[in-house]
Design a protein around this motif. Sequence first.
Motif, PDB file in Angstrom:
ATOM      1  N   LYS A 188      -6.337  -3.046   2.484  1.00  0.00           N
ATOM      2  CA  LYS A 188      -5.037  -3.365   3.341  1.00  0.00           C
ATOM      3  C   LYS A 188      -4.005  -4.137   2.378  1.00  0.00           C
ATOM      4  O   LYS A 188      -4.258  -4.674   1.490  1.00  0.00           O
ATOM      5  CB  LYS A 188      -5.618  -4.715   4.479  1.00  0.00           C
ATOM      6  CG  LYS A 188      -6.710  -4.173   5.294  1.00  0.00           C
ATOM      7  CD  LYS A 188      -6.521  -2.934   6.219  1.00  0.00           C
ATOM      8  CE  LYS A 188      -7.437  -2.689   7.220  1.00  0.00           C
ATOM      9  NZ  LYS A 188      -7.343  -1.446   7.867  1.00  0.00           N
ATOM     10  N   LYS A 206       0.844  -1.284   0.063  1.00  0.00           N
ATOM     11  CA  LYS A 206       0.165   0.054   0.023  1.00  0.00           C
ATOM     12  C   LYS A 206       0.809   1.311   0.054  1.00  0.00           C
ATOM     13  O   LYS A 206       0.759   2.340   0.575  1.00  0.00           O
ATOM     14  CB  LYS A 206      -1.010  -0.153   1.181  1.00  0.00           C
ATOM     15  CG  LYS A 206      -2.318   0.909   1.026  1.00  0.00           C
ATOM     16  CD  LYS A 206      -3.148   0.945   2.162  1.00  0.00           C
ATOM     17  CE  LYS A 206      -4.342   2.126   2.080  1.00  0.00           C
ATOM     18  NZ  LYS A 206      -5.451   1.886   2.898  1.00  0.00           N
ATOM     19  N   GLN A 216      -1.664  -6.563   0.581  1.00  0.00           N
ATOM     20  CA  GLN A 216      -2.031  -8.042   0.396  1.00  0.00           C
ATOM     21  C   GLN A 216      -0.744  -8.757   0.576  1.00  0.00           C
ATOM     22  O   GLN A 216      -0.852 -10.201   0.516  1.00  0.00           O
ATOM     23  CB  GLN A 216      -2.468  -8.140  -0.992  1.00  0.00           C
ATOM     24  CG  GLN A 216      -3.778  -7.431  -1.190  1.00  0.00           C
ATOM     25  CD  GLN A 216      -4.961  -7.621  -0.480  1.00  0.00           C
ATOM     26  OE1 GLN A 216      -5.439  -8.986  -0.392  1.00  0.00           O
ATOM     27  NE2 GLN A 216      -5.433  -6.806   0.564  1.00  0.00           N
ATOM     28  N   SER A 275      -9.127   4.176   2.580  1.00  0.00           N
ATOM     29  CA  SER A 275      -8.838   3.477   4.054  1.00  0.00           C
ATOM     30  C   SER A 275      -9.169   2.000   4.278  1.00  0.00           C
ATOM     31  O   SER A 275      -8.491   1.437   5.157  1.00  0.00           O
ATOM     32  CB  SER A 275      -9.495   4.420   4.905  1.00  0.00           C
ATOM     33  OG  SER A 275     -10.994   4.258   4.871  1.00  0.00           O
ATOM     34  N   TYR A 276      -9.906   1.537   3.558  1.00  0.00           N
ATOM     35  CA  TYR A 276     -10.501   0.132   3.883  1.00  0.00           C
ATOM     36  C   TYR A 276      -9.618  -1.013   3.216  1.00  0.00           C
ATOM     37  O   TYR A 276      -9.563  -2.101   3.619  1.00  0.00           O
ATOM     38  CB  TYR A 276     -11.832  -0.307   3.205  1.00  0.00           C
ATOM     39  CG  TYR A 276     -11.733  -0.354   1.555  1.00  0.00           C
ATOM     40  CD1 TYR A 276     -11.227  -1.651   1.010  1.00  0.00           C
ATOM     41  CD2 TYR A 276     -11.790   0.877   0.755  1.00  0.00           C
ATOM     42  CE1 TYR A 276     -11.255  -1.760  -0.352  1.00  0.00           C
ATOM     43  CE2 TYR A 276     -11.679   0.851  -0.496  1.00  0.00           C
ATOM     44  CZ  TYR A 276     -11.531  -0.519  -1.092  1.00  0.00           C
ATOM     45  OH  TYR A 276     -11.259  -0.829  -2.514  1.00  0.00           O
TER      46      TYR A 276
END
Length: 392
Positions: free
Chosen positions: A236, A217, A238, A233-234
Amino acid sequence: MKIFRADYVFPISADPIINGYVTIDDQNKIIAVSDQVPKGFEHVPVENLSGVITPGFVNAHCHVELSHLHGKVQKGGGLVQFIKNLQAIRNSTPQEIEAAAIKADSEMYENGIVAVGDISNSDITIPIKAKSKIYYHTFVETFSFTPERAQTTFEGALKLMDQFKPQPCSITPHAPYSVSKELFKLLKRYCDDHPNKNVISIHNQESEEENKFYRYKLGAFNDLYAHFGIDISYFKPQARNSLQSVIPLLTNKQDILMVHNTTTNLKDIYFIKRFDRRINWCFCPNANLYIEDALPKIDLFLDQGFNLTLGTDSLASNNKLCILSEMKVLQDNFASLNLERLLKWATLNGATLLGIDKEKGSLDPGKTPGLNLITGLDDLKITAETKVKKLV
């Protein structure tokens, strides 16, 4: 009836023929492909040609509706900057978009292209494709990285696809960085419910920034989402590349075309082989150079058992819509690629992907694949003087 003789005939489905003959009827259907005039056709005049006769080309990836952006998007700068620039100038009058698309369709036809896998985000190309001499399969593209918009986005794409029918069409995701997991799930469910009827095409790993975003990210994609006001923001990290992250979200009931693959590596390819997915690959080298000034690691894909195809991408990222030009770039950069192999990618493999290999892609009796004449070769190598001429 017509009979063409050339220095070489490449049937694609068989070995090349030196001093080969191609006999067609008045509907341009293949009657015979041989090393002499077929028996019973001695009365038919023979047109003697210098060069190589091939089937018509299949452009597996294009964006005809972006043709009005020819020469308007700055070269280089990478994928993220390209997307920003493209979206800033993409909108235009319907008249300008339509006129440019009509011109692009004509250009492809003159460049020996007989079939196209075309990405669409609007209905503007429907009448153009209905009148075209080219076979089109339209990939109605869907994208939304916001989970809450998945259902609405998907339903909108279904409505647009209904507008394209009865033309060949399917619903497809845009790219890993522009399709939420929720939207991927809706697409997978649809494909699973319509087996072998919804071939999909997905832009894959055009930039290392895409992998960086999925793994950590980090990188330029964060700036892209901020630029467009998208809340991520959701999302994450990987801890693996984008391709490895989305493969489990894709259907195993339908062919999948991975397009561009500029930064796909051997671990990605081996990862795919662990899954029961019907993966095809498409290379658009001129667009890769235009956007990222980089090319896919083509040698990694050879002899792996995959169906490999060629595309042009759009005139927003290419100087012309010409499959021969794409072949030349690959030949000049990868010594392992000869004319015979590249022609198969440019013809039969693309036709197989689009489900039209019973009609196009090879010079077999009963097919109507179109005929191209390639001239200006040097010992069967593409040169700066090499040209393609559409025979039928």
